[in-house]
Design an enzyme around this catalytic site. Structure first.
Site, short mmCIF file in Angstrom:
data_model
loop_
_atom_site.label_atom_id
_atom_site.label_comp_id
_atom_site.label_asym_id
_atom_site.label_seq_id
_atom_site.Cartn_x
_atom_site.Cartn_y
_atom_site.Cartn_z
N LEU A 100 0.80 -1.28 0.13
CA LEU A 100 0.13 -0.12 0.00
C LEU A 100 0.93 1.32 0.00
O LEU A 100 2.14 1.26 0.43
CB LEU A 100 -0.71 0.07 1.31
CG LEU A 100 -1.90 -1.29 1.42
CD1 LEU A 100 -2.50 -1.06 2.69
CD2 LEU A 100 -2.88 -1.07 0.09
N ASP A 101 0.37 2.35 -0.40
CA ASP A 101 1.05 3.59 -0.55
C ASP A 101 1.35 3.86 0.78
O ASP A 101 0.44 3.62 1.82
CB ASP A 101 0.23 4.79 -1.22
CG ASP A 101 0.13 4.35 -2.82
OD1 ASP A 101 0.78 3.71 -3.27
OD2 ASP A 101 -1.04 5.09 -3.20
N ALA A 102 2.43 5.11 1.20
CA ALA A 102 2.48 5.36 2.68
C ALA A 102 1.28 6.34 3.16
O ALA A 102 1.02 6.03 4.46
CB ALA A 102 3.55 6.58 2.43
#
Ligand code: URA
Length: 229
Positions: A100-102
């Protein structure tokens, strides 16, 4: 798996230490000394180190609730790694299944079983990932059909696989996708003139998020098996 990985998975040695042990001739496979750390071994092989038989640790399967401003790689970068939340040994052997993105929160799966994670991430298995998406603008008419039919994302050759959109508020949707292209949902929303404000993964296949922010648990046997079909 490679011999150096097998030695790591059955001892507390680092990869460098395991390689050194192998290179100096301390490791035997099925009775023969093997000095090449890249040789492939199987669980059923007899691997001995200094006269003791090695047994690889069982694979681990973990569910975690990823907080925002954390990253899914094994080491800290600008943001801290999600692995800081795992108070268990040998976390360098583990990887996040479909990063997942940050700034994305929610369900991540973590394992050291590469074959298992392949089943979850490879688009041909059509494993569903459900995201709750908050948007900047109201959902335009016809977006559900566009997602169902597939979208052409910038820089991609092929259309996205059919995705299902459930509207739960004027600026909030549940989106189910079966693939995981880079920034996929943000790019899908941009392709229909919208913008993601927040993104949260609620479920992967039949496994739903059921632990608090930053918490984790091991998957049950049934949950593990549900991804092996
Ligand atoms: N799609 C995105 O854009 N970001 C994520 O983190 C996951 C899916």
């Amino acid at each position: 798996m490679r011999l150096d990985r097998f030695v790591c998975k059955s001892t507390e040695f680092t990869r460098a230490e395991a390689t050194q042990k192998i290179n100096v001739g301390d490791v035997c496979v099925n009775g023969d000394t093997v000095t090449n750390e890249a040789v492939q071994v199987h669980e059923s092989n007899t691997v001995m180190l200094d006269g003791l038989r090695l047994k690889a640790r069982e694979f681990r399967y973990i569910l975690m609730h990823k907080p925002a401003n954390t990253i899914c790689s094994n080491v800290d970068e600008f943001y801290p790694s999600v692995f800081n939340y795992l108070d268990i040994k040998n976390t360098s052997e583990l990887h996040v299944v479909g990063r997942l993105d940050a700034d994305t929160t929610g369900l991540i799966l973590i394992t050291d079983d590469g074959r298992w994670s392949f089943n979850i991430t490879v688009p041909s298995k059509k494993c569903q990932k459900i995201y709750r998406v908050e948007l900047s603008y109201e959902i335009a008419d016809g977006v559900e059909a566009k997602f169902k039919n597939g979208l052409k994302l910038q820089g991609e050759e092929h259309l996205t696989q059919p995705a299902s959109l459930k509207i739960i508020g004027s600026k909030e949707v549940l989106l189910t996708i079966t693939e995981g292209k880079f920034h996929q949902i943000k790019r899908m929303m941009a392709a229909v003139g919208n913008r993601v404000v927040s993104l949260h993964r609620e479920a992967i296949g039949g496994v739903s998020l059921d632990v608090g922010l930053g918490q984790w648990r091991y998957l049950t046997r049934d949950e593990i098996q549900s991804f092996s079909k």
